[in-house]
Design a protein around this motif. Structure first.
Motif, PDB file in Angstrom:
ATOM      1  N   GLU A 144       0.858  -0.858   0.112  1.00  0.00           N
ATOM      2  CA  GLU A 144      -0.054   0.241  -0.068  1.00  0.00           C
ATOM      3  C   GLU A 144       0.748   1.052   0.284  1.00  0.00           C
ATOM      4  OE1 GLU A 144      -3.292   0.832   2.580  1.00  0.00           O
ATOM      5  OE2 GLU A 144      -3.859  -1.518   1.943  1.00  0.00           O
ATOM      6  N   HIS A 145       1.955   1.373   0.215  1.00  0.00           N
ATOM      7  CA  HIS A 145       2.897   2.644   0.388  1.00  0.00           C
ATOM      8  C   HIS A 145       3.529   2.630  -0.648  1.00  0.00           C
ATOM      9  CE1 HIS A 145       6.118  -0.929   1.115  1.00  0.00           C
ATOM     10  NE2 HIS A 145       6.789  -0.648   0.342  1.00  0.00           N
ATOM     11  N   LEU A 146       3.503   2.132  -1.630  1.00  0.00           N
ATOM     12  CA  LEU A 146       4.407   2.734  -3.274  1.00  0.00           C
ATOM     13  C   LEU A 146       3.357   3.512  -3.710  1.00  0.00           C
ATOM     14  CD1 LEU A 146       5.031  -0.899  -4.516  1.00  0.00           C
ATOM     15  CD2 LEU A 146       6.823   0.504  -3.146  1.00  0.00           C
ATOM     16  N   ASP A 147       4.398   4.307  -3.925  1.00  0.00           N
ATOM     17  CA  ASP A 147       4.075   5.609  -4.543  1.00  0.00           C
ATOM     18  C   ASP A 147       4.419   5.543  -6.178  1.00  0.00           C
ATOM     19  OD1 ASP A 147       2.336   6.019  -2.468  1.00  0.00           O
ATOM     20  OD2 ASP A 147       3.629   8.315  -1.799  1.00  0.00           O
ATOM     21  N   ALA A 148       3.912   6.599  -7.024  1.00  0.00           N
ATOM     22  CA  ALA A 148       4.986   6.326  -8.298  1.00  0.00           C
ATOM     23  C   ALA A 148       4.219   7.540  -9.331  1.00  0.00           C
ATOM     24  CB  ALA A 148       4.534   5.867  -9.313  1.00  0.00           C
ATOM     25  N   ARG A 149       4.347   8.582  -9.433  1.00  0.00           N
ATOM     26  CA  ARG A 149       3.511   9.318 -10.676  1.00  0.00           C
ATOM     27  C   ARG A 149       3.672   8.763 -11.635  1.00  0.00           C
ATOM     28  NH1 ARG A 149       4.559  14.755 -10.581  1.00  0.00           N
ATOM     29  NH2 ARG A 149       4.725  15.605 -12.689  1.00  0.00           N
ATOM     30  N   HIS A 150       2.162   8.966 -11.491  1.00  0.00           N
ATOM     31  CA  HIS A 150       1.089   8.817 -12.601  1.00  0.00           C
ATOM     32  C   HIS A 150      -0.079   9.751 -12.498  1.00  0.00           C
ATOM     33  CE1 HIS A 150       0.187   6.439  -9.272  1.00  0.00           C
ATOM     34  NE2 HIS A 150      -1.825   6.232  -9.684  1.00  0.00           N
ATOM     35  N   ASP A 151      -1.116  10.033 -13.893  1.00  0.00           N
ATOM     36  CA  ASP A 151      -1.937   9.556 -13.714  1.00  0.00           C
ATOM     37  C   ASP A 151      -2.895   8.770 -13.646  1.00  0.00           C
ATOM     38  OD1 ASP A 151      -5.166  10.583 -15.450  1.00  0.00           O
ATOM     39  OD2 ASP A 151      -4.185  11.989 -15.859  1.00  0.00           O
ATOM     40  N   ARG A 152      -4.714   9.166 -12.344  1.00  0.00           N
ATOM     41  CA  ARG A 152      -4.805   7.394 -11.436  1.00  0.00           C
ATOM     42  C   ARG A 152      -5.651   7.067 -12.807  1.00  0.00           C
ATOM     43  NH1 ARG A 152      -5.850   7.857  -5.955  1.00  0.00           N
ATOM     44  NH2 ARG A 152      -4.636   7.203  -5.951  1.00  0.00           N
ATOM     45  N   LYS A 153      -6.701   7.885 -13.847  1.00  0.00           N
ATOM     46  CA  LYS A 153      -7.592   7.661 -14.357  1.00  0.00           C
ATOM     47  C   LYS A 153      -6.947   6.971 -15.382  1.00  0.00           C
ATOM     48  CE  LYS A 153     -11.199   9.277 -17.359  1.00  0.00           C
ATOM     49  NZ  LYS A 153     -11.252  10.748 -17.798  1.00  0.00           N
TER      50      LYS A 153
END
Length: 196
Positions: free
Chosen positions: A78-87
Motif C-alpha cells: 500500500e505504501h508504494l507511490d509513483a508519478r502517474h495519472d490515476r484515471k
C-alpha cells in the motif's frame, strides 16, 4: 411477426444485451483513443499510491473473472507511490487485465505483482491464458490488429492494447509483453517514481 416462446425471447434478449455491451465498449475505447491522439485531454501526473490505481482497474474485471472461476492473486504494498495519472493509468491496467480474463480459460490464474525500485515502480501482470503467437507479438500494439492466429477473431476489437500503449507513451511510462502459445502472457509496466 410470429409468436416467440418465452425461452426464445430470453435467449434473443441476452444475445442483444451482449452485443450492445460490446458495441458500447468499442465506442468508449474509440472515443478515448481519439481524445488521446488529438491531445484533447490533459494528463495530470502526480506522486500518488499505485495501490488505489490498481484497485480501480481490478474492480472492472473481478466479476468476469469470478464467472470463469479465474483465481486472481494480487501483491501490491500500500505504501508504494509513483508519478502517474490515476484515471488513465487505471484505464491502461484495466485493458491489460480485461485481456487476461478474456484469454484465460475457465479455472485459470491471473497474478499481479507490484515492486518498488529506485527510479520506478514495476507492475507485472501474468496469466495462464492461451498466449500470443510469435508472429503477432511485434504488431500487438497496432490499432485494429487482432492477430493472425485466430486468438482474437471474435473477442477482440484491436483497440484495447493500442489504447494502452498510447496512454503509457503519453505518460512517459514503459510497457513490454512476453508470451508463448499455450503458456500464457506476461505484461510488464514501469511507472516512474520521479519527475523527468
Amino acid at each position: 411477426e410470429k409468436e416467440v416462446p418465452p425461452q426464445k425471447q430470453k435467449e434473443f434478449l441476452t444475445a442483444q444485451a451482449s452485443q450492445l455491451d460490446k458495441l458500447d465498449f468499442l465506442m468508449q475505447a474509440m472515443i478515448k483513443t481519439s481524445r488521446l491522439e488529438t491531445g484533447v485531454i490533459s494528463l495530470e501526473q502526480k506522486q500518488q499510491p499505485v495501490y488505489d490505481t490498481l484497485a480501480a482497474a481490478l474492480g472492472g474485471i473481478l466479476l468476469n473473472a469470478e464467472k470463469k472461476q479465474i483465481d486472481v492473486q494480487v501483491e501490491c504494498p500500500e505504501h508504494l507511490d509513483a508519478r502517474h495519472d490515476r484515471k488513465w493509468t487505471s484505464e491502461a491496467l484495466f485493458n491489460i487485465l480485461d485481456n487476461a480474463v478474456k484469454y484465460t480459460p475457465t479455472g485459470g490464474q491471473i497474478r499481479v505483482s507490484v515492486e518498488g525500485w529506485e527510479m520506478y515502480v514495476k507492475i507485472d501482470i501474468a496469466d495462464t491464458g492461451i498466449g500470443i503467437a510469435p508472429e503477432d507479438l511485434p504488431r500487438i500494439f497496432e490499432k485494429g490488429y487482432t492477430g493472425c492466429n485466430g486468438r482474437a477473431d471474435k473477442r477482440s476489437t484491436g483497440i484495447g492494447l493500442y489504447l494502452c500503449r498510447q496512454i503509457m507513451e503519453k505518460l512517459s511510462h514503459t510497457i513490454r509483453i512476453e508470451s508463448e502459445m499455450g503458456a500464457g502472457t506476461k505484461v510488464y509496466l514501469g511507472l516512474d517514481t520521479v519527475s523527468l
